[in-house]
Design a protein around this motif. Structure first.
Motif, short mmCIF file in Angstrom:
data_model
loop_
_atom_site.label_atom_id
_atom_site.label_comp_id
_atom_site.label_asym_id
_atom_site.label_seq_id
_atom_site.Cartn_x
_atom_site.Cartn_y
_atom_site.Cartn_z
N ASN A 8 -5.62 25.98 -12.60
CA ASN A 8 -6.36 24.63 -12.28
C ASN A 8 -5.10 23.65 -11.95
O ASN A 8 -5.04 22.89 -11.04
CB ASN A 8 -7.26 24.26 -12.75
N CYS A 9 -4.38 23.45 -13.15
CA CYS A 9 -3.49 22.44 -12.99
C CYS A 9 -2.44 22.63 -12.28
O CYS A 9 -1.84 21.86 -11.47
CB CYS A 9 -2.73 22.24 -14.60
N THR A 10 -1.74 24.12 -12.05
CA THR A 10 -0.97 24.82 -11.13
C THR A 10 -1.29 24.16 -9.63
O THR A 10 -0.55 23.64 -8.80
CB THR A 10 -0.51 25.89 -11.37
N PHE A 11 -2.46 24.28 -9.52
CA PHE A 11 -2.93 24.21 -8.05
C PHE A 11 -3.21 22.73 -7.66
O PHE A 11 -2.64 22.34 -6.66
CB PHE A 11 -4.27 24.87 -7.96
N SER A 12 -3.55 21.90 -8.78
CA SER A 12 -3.46 20.58 -8.49
C SER A 12 -2.17 19.84 -7.95
O SER A 12 -2.18 19.04 -7.32
CB SER A 12 -4.03 19.92 -9.82
N ILE A 13 -1.10 20.62 -8.81
CA ILE A 13 0.15 20.03 -8.51
C ILE A 13 0.62 20.24 -7.15
O ILE A 13 1.18 19.42 -6.55
CB ILE A 13 1.30 20.46 -9.69
N GLY A 14 0.32 21.68 -6.89
CA GLY A 14 0.57 21.93 -5.39
C GLY A 14 -0.14 21.32 -4.47
O GLY A 14 0.78 20.78 -3.33
N ILE A 15 -1.45 21.05 -4.74
CA ILE A 15 -1.89 20.35 -3.39
C ILE A 15 -1.60 18.90 -3.42
O ILE A 15 -1.34 18.12 -2.34
CB ILE A 15 -3.55 20.48 -3.79
N LEU A 16 -1.50 18.10 -4.50
CA LEU A 16 -1.24 16.96 -4.67
C LEU A 16 0.28 16.65 -4.18
O LEU A 16 0.71 15.63 -3.13
CB LEU A 16 -1.09 16.29 -6.10
N THR A 21 1.63 10.86 -10.72
CA THR A 21 0.62 11.63 -11.09
C THR A 21 1.16 13.07 -11.21
O THR A 21 0.92 14.10 -11.90
CB THR A 21 -0.58 11.50 -10.03
N ILE A 22 2.05 13.44 -10.23
CA ILE A 22 2.74 14.89 -10.12
C ILE A 22 3.45 15.00 -11.44
O ILE A 22 3.35 15.91 -12.10
CB ILE A 22 3.57 15.04 -8.99
N SER A 23 4.22 14.07 -11.66
CA SER A 23 5.16 14.13 -13.09
C SER A 23 4.18 14.09 -14.42
O SER A 23 4.46 15.05 -15.16
CB SER A 23 5.97 12.75 -13.25
N TRP A 49 0.78 -1.11 -0.04
CA TRP A 49 0.09 -0.11 0.02
C TRP A 49 0.72 1.18 -0.04
O TRP A 49 0.63 2.09 -0.68
CB TRP A 49 -0.97 -0.21 1.26
N ALA A 50 1.94 1.29 0.82
CA ALA A 50 2.83 2.45 1.06
C ALA A 50 3.63 2.63 -0.39
O ALA A 50 3.53 3.71 -0.94
CB ALA A 50 3.68 2.23 2.05
N TYR A 51 4.06 1.33 -1.17
CA TYR A 51 4.71 1.64 -2.29
C TYR A 51 3.90 2.10 -3.35
O TYR A 51 4.16 3.02 -4.06
CB TYR A 51 5.11 0.11 -2.52
N PHE A 52 2.76 1.53 -3.39
CA PHE A 52 1.81 1.96 -4.53
C PHE A 52 1.19 3.40 -4.46
O PHE A 52 1.13 4.14 -5.44
CB PHE A 52 0.69 0.92 -4.81
N SER A 53 0.96 3.72 -3.47
CA SER A 53 0.45 5.18 -2.96
C SER A 53 1.73 6.26 -3.42
O SER A 53 1.22 7.15 -3.86
CB SER A 53 -0.03 5.39 -1.51
N MET A 54 2.88 5.82 -2.83
CA MET A 54 4.05 6.85 -3.26
C MET A 54 4.38 7.03 -4.49
O MET A 54 4.47 8.12 -5.16
CB MET A 54 5.36 6.49 -2.36
N TRP A 70 8.30 16.40 -4.32
CA TRP A 70 7.23 17.26 -4.05
C TRP A 70 7.78 18.43 -3.08
O TRP A 70 7.30 19.08 -2.15
CB TRP A 70 6.25 16.48 -3.34
N VAL A 71 9.06 18.78 -3.33
CA VAL A 71 9.70 19.68 -2.65
C VAL A 71 9.27 21.16 -2.84
O VAL A 71 9.35 21.95 -1.89
CB VAL A 71 11.27 19.82 -2.74
#
Length: 178
Positions: free
Chosen positions: A111-119, A73-75, A62-67, A144-145
């Motif tokens: 919207n895309c920039t906000f999604s990247i930031g929140i995610l 997704t961020i990429s 679970w931890a592996y797949f979530s990370m 995600w720095v």
């Protein structure tokens, strides 16, 4: 439009394309890493960015797949952000900048920039939570720095999108009056 402005926009367009291609290559490398890590975990140390999360996979799938889902997704969102920017630069006409297409693209970029930031922020918090449970996450911080920077940038782009939306309304109103 002067030659200097035209040169600057052409240079920005080229730079956006270079960054977009680089982000697509990075995303492809991460996808290959993910697939190879599932089938041949011992080979991961030789792959792109040496993103070896095999220890995390052994402790908790679970931890592996979530990370990895956060990373991928961020990429993908970063590549999509530059795709939207390329579309904007293609359609932007400086002699008539206030049109609905430009306004729509700028809103999508916000919207895309906000999604990247929140995610990125959620991923960072999840990684910190895993670190408190003695998972090794040192190699993940690079993904995600900059979450706060993306959130702030999305606010600025949203203001610009709102100004463009109002500009489109005013221009449409002026076109109807004449």
């Amino acid at each position: 439009m002067s030659k200097n402005e035209n040169f600057v926009f052409q240079a920005l367009h080229v730079i956006a394309w270079v960054i977009f291609v680089g982000l697509c290559i990075e995303t492809g490398g991460l996808v290959v890493n993910f697939i190879v890590s599932l089938y041949k975990p011992a080979f991961v140390q030789n792959l792109y960015q040496k993103l070896d999360l095999s220890e995390m996979y052994q402790r908790s799938e679970w931890a592996y797949f979530s990370m990895y889902t956060f990373i991928l997704t961020i990429s993908v969102l970063k590549a999509y952000l530059f795709y939207l920017l390329i579309q904007l630069l293609d359609k932007l006409d400086l002699s008539n900048p206030f049109n609905s297409l430009v306004s729509e693209r700028i809103s999508k970029i916000a919207n895309c920039t906000f999604s990247i930031g929140i995610l990125s922020f959620i991923a960072h918090q999840t990684a910190q939570n895993l670190q408190h449970r003695d998972y090794v996450i040192d190699s993940l911080d690079q993904f995600w720095v900059d979450s706060e920077a993306f959130i702030l940038m999305s606010a600025i782009i949203y203001v610009i999108a709102t100004i463009f939306k109002k500009g489109v309304e005013i221009q449409t109103e002026n076109d109807l009056t004449i």
